[in-house]
Motif scaffolding. Structure first.
Motif, PDB file in Angstrom:
ATOM      1  N   GLY A 116      55.259  83.594  49.767  1.00  0.00           N
ATOM      2  CA  GLY A 116      54.394  84.698  50.175  1.00  0.00           C
ATOM      3  C   GLY A 116      54.817  85.237  51.523  1.00  0.00           C
ATOM      4  O   GLY A 116      55.968  85.095  51.940  1.00  0.00           O
ATOM      5  N   ASN A 117      53.866  85.835  52.249  1.00  0.00           N
ATOM      6  CA  ASN A 117      54.119  86.398  53.567  1.00  0.00           C
ATOM      7  C   ASN A 117      53.376  85.567  54.610  1.00  0.00           C
ATOM      8  O   ASN A 117      52.143  85.507  54.575  1.00  0.00           O
ATOM      9  CB  ASN A 117      53.654  87.854  53.647  1.00  0.00           C
ATOM     10  CG  ASN A 117      54.441  88.740  52.715  1.00  0.00           C
ATOM     11  OD1 ASN A 117      55.658  88.625  52.631  1.00  0.00           O
ATOM     12  ND2 ASN A 117      53.744  89.612  51.997  1.00  0.00           N
ATOM     13  N   VAL A 118      54.105  84.953  55.516  1.00  0.00           N
ATOM     14  CA  VAL A 118      53.484  84.125  56.552  1.00  0.00           C
ATOM     15  C   VAL A 118      52.769  85.050  57.527  1.00  0.00           C
ATOM     16  O   VAL A 118      53.356  85.996  58.050  1.00  0.00           O
ATOM     17  CB  VAL A 118      54.530  83.248  57.271  1.00  0.00           C
ATOM     18  CG1 VAL A 118      53.902  82.486  58.416  1.00  0.00           C
ATOM     19  CG2 VAL A 118      55.176  82.290  56.273  1.00  0.00           C
ATOM     20  N   SER A 119      51.481  84.783  57.759  1.00  0.00           N
ATOM     21  CA  SER A 119      50.682  85.660  58.608  1.00  0.00           C
ATOM     22  C   SER A 119      50.218  84.996  59.901  1.00  0.00           C
ATOM     23  O   SER A 119      49.791  85.678  60.818  1.00  0.00           O
ATOM     24  CB  SER A 119      49.458  86.165  57.833  1.00  0.00           C
ATOM     25  OG  SER A 119      48.666  85.060  57.420  1.00  0.00           O
ATOM     26  N   TYR A 120      50.285  83.674  59.978  1.00  0.00           N
ATOM     27  CA  TYR A 120      49.812  82.979  61.173  1.00  0.00           C
ATOM     28  C   TYR A 120      50.565  81.663  61.282  1.00  0.00           C
ATOM     29  O   TYR A 120      50.728  80.945  60.297  1.00  0.00           O
ATOM     30  CB  TYR A 120      48.310  82.709  61.085  1.00  0.00           C
ATOM     31  CG  TYR A 120      47.757  81.900  62.239  1.00  0.00           C
ATOM     32  CD1 TYR A 120      47.508  82.498  63.475  1.00  0.00           C
ATOM     33  CD2 TYR A 120      47.511  80.549  62.094  1.00  0.00           C
ATOM     34  CE1 TYR A 120      47.005  81.748  64.535  1.00  0.00           C
ATOM     35  CE2 TYR A 120      47.010  79.799  63.150  1.00  0.00           C
ATOM     36  CZ  TYR A 120      46.765  80.402  64.367  1.00  0.00           C
ATOM     37  OH  TYR A 120      46.281  79.658  65.405  1.00  0.00           O
ATOM     38  N   VAL A 121      51.006  81.327  62.507  1.00  0.00           N
ATOM     39  CA  VAL A 121      51.705  80.063  62.764  1.00  0.00           C
ATOM     40  C   VAL A 121      51.205  79.505  64.087  1.00  0.00           C
ATOM     41  O   VAL A 121      51.165  80.219  65.089  1.00  0.00           O
ATOM     42  CB  VAL A 121      53.242  80.268  62.840  1.00  0.00           C
ATOM     43  CG1 VAL A 121      53.937  78.970  63.199  1.00  0.00           C
ATOM     44  CG2 VAL A 121      53.781  80.827  61.549  1.00  0.00           C
ATOM     45  N   ASP A 122      50.811  78.239  64.085  1.00  0.00           N
ATOM     46  CA  ASP A 122      50.457  77.542  65.324  1.00  0.00           C
ATOM     47  C   ASP A 122      51.125  76.170  65.290  1.00  0.00           C
ATOM     48  O   ASP A 122      50.621  75.233  64.684  1.00  0.00           O
ATOM     49  CB  ASP A 122      48.940  77.402  65.447  1.00  0.00           C
ATOM     50  CG  ASP A 122      48.504  76.843  66.798  1.00  0.00           C
ATOM     51  OD1 ASP A 122      49.373  76.333  67.548  1.00  0.00           O
ATOM     52  OD2 ASP A 122      47.312  76.906  67.101  1.00  0.00           O
ATOM     53  N   ALA A 126      50.097  72.284  64.222  1.00  0.00           N
ATOM     54  CA  ALA A 126      50.780  72.043  62.947  1.00  0.00           C
ATOM     55  C   ALA A 126      50.021  72.674  61.787  1.00  0.00           C
ATOM     56  O   ALA A 126      49.634  72.028  60.825  1.00  0.00           O
ATOM     57  CB  ALA A 126      51.007  70.555  62.716  1.00  0.00           C
ATOM     58  N   ILE A 127      49.801  73.989  61.911  1.00  0.00           N
ATOM     59  CA  ILE A 127      49.077  74.732  60.879  1.00  0.00           C
ATOM     60  C   ILE A 127      49.711  76.108  60.741  1.00  0.00           C
ATOM     61  O   ILE A 127      50.197  76.678  61.721  1.00  0.00           O
ATOM     62  CB  ILE A 127      47.569  74.843  61.221  1.00  0.00           C
ATOM     63  CG1 ILE A 127      46.781  75.443  60.079  1.00  0.00           C
ATOM     64  CG2 ILE A 127      47.362  75.603  62.514  1.00  0.00           C
ATOM     65  CD1 ILE A 127      45.267  75.386  60.277  1.00  0.00           C
TER      66      ILE A 127
END
Length: 185
Positions: A116-122, A126-127
């Protein structure tokens, strides 16, 4: 020899005082003394003297009447075994990766880009989140990682964005696994 064993050797019950210990010791040593019963009784007399010495030291230390220590706790259960070939499905929403958390995060993030399309990374927590399509619906796939002794566990949650509902993660889990094991395009 510990206090409980010494009490057993002398025939003294737990909780009986020092007077009973002395009486039992004298009675037992008289009954098993080598001068009366010959050399065969020497080993028994030595054991009786050892038991009396243990109880005497316990009395001097103030531990004669102390309750015995609690039994040792049972051993902790063994952790889940690592997947033999890099990734394994553990339940309907969990992946086991045979990689440390930072490597597993990078691998899963790359797989999420394929699905899919990654919309959020932290990375600090680790999420990450990816927007995916399933059953003609737009969904939010949230992946959280937890390092374990045997590798890393990844937990997947799939929420419909167009209605208030959680969706089963089985099919998206299979797509993520396929993206993990498929060669990079």
């Amino acid at each position: 020899m510990d206090v409980a064993e010494a009490r057993t050797v002398l025939g003294v019950a737990a909780g009986e005082g020092w007077a009973e210990v002395r009486t039992a010791s004298r009675r037992a040593i008289r009954a098993a003394h080598p001068d009366v019963h010959g050399r065969a009784a020497t080993a028994t007399a030595v054991r009786l003297n050892e038991a009396y010495a243990v109880l005497r030291r316990a009395r001097q230390a103030g531990t004669l009447d102390a309750p015995p220590p609690p039994p040792a706790p049972p051993p902790a259960p063994a952790p889940a075994s690592p997947p033999p070939v890099g990734v394994a499905v553990a339940g309907h929403d969990t992946l086991l990766l045979a990689a440390p958390p930072d490597e597993a995060f990078a691998l899963l993030l790359e797989a999420a880009h394929r699905v899919g399309n990654v919309s959020y990374v932290d990375r600090s927590c680790a999420i990450f989140e990816a927007v995916v399509r399933q059953d003609d619906e737009t969904c939010s796939l949230v992946v959280t990682l937890q390092g374990r002794a045997h590798g890393t566990e990844a937990f997947l949650t799939l929420e419909a964005m167009e209605r208030a509902a959680s969706l089963p993660t089985d099919r998206i889990l299979a797509r993520v696994v396929d993206a993990l094991v498929a060669p990079s395009r």
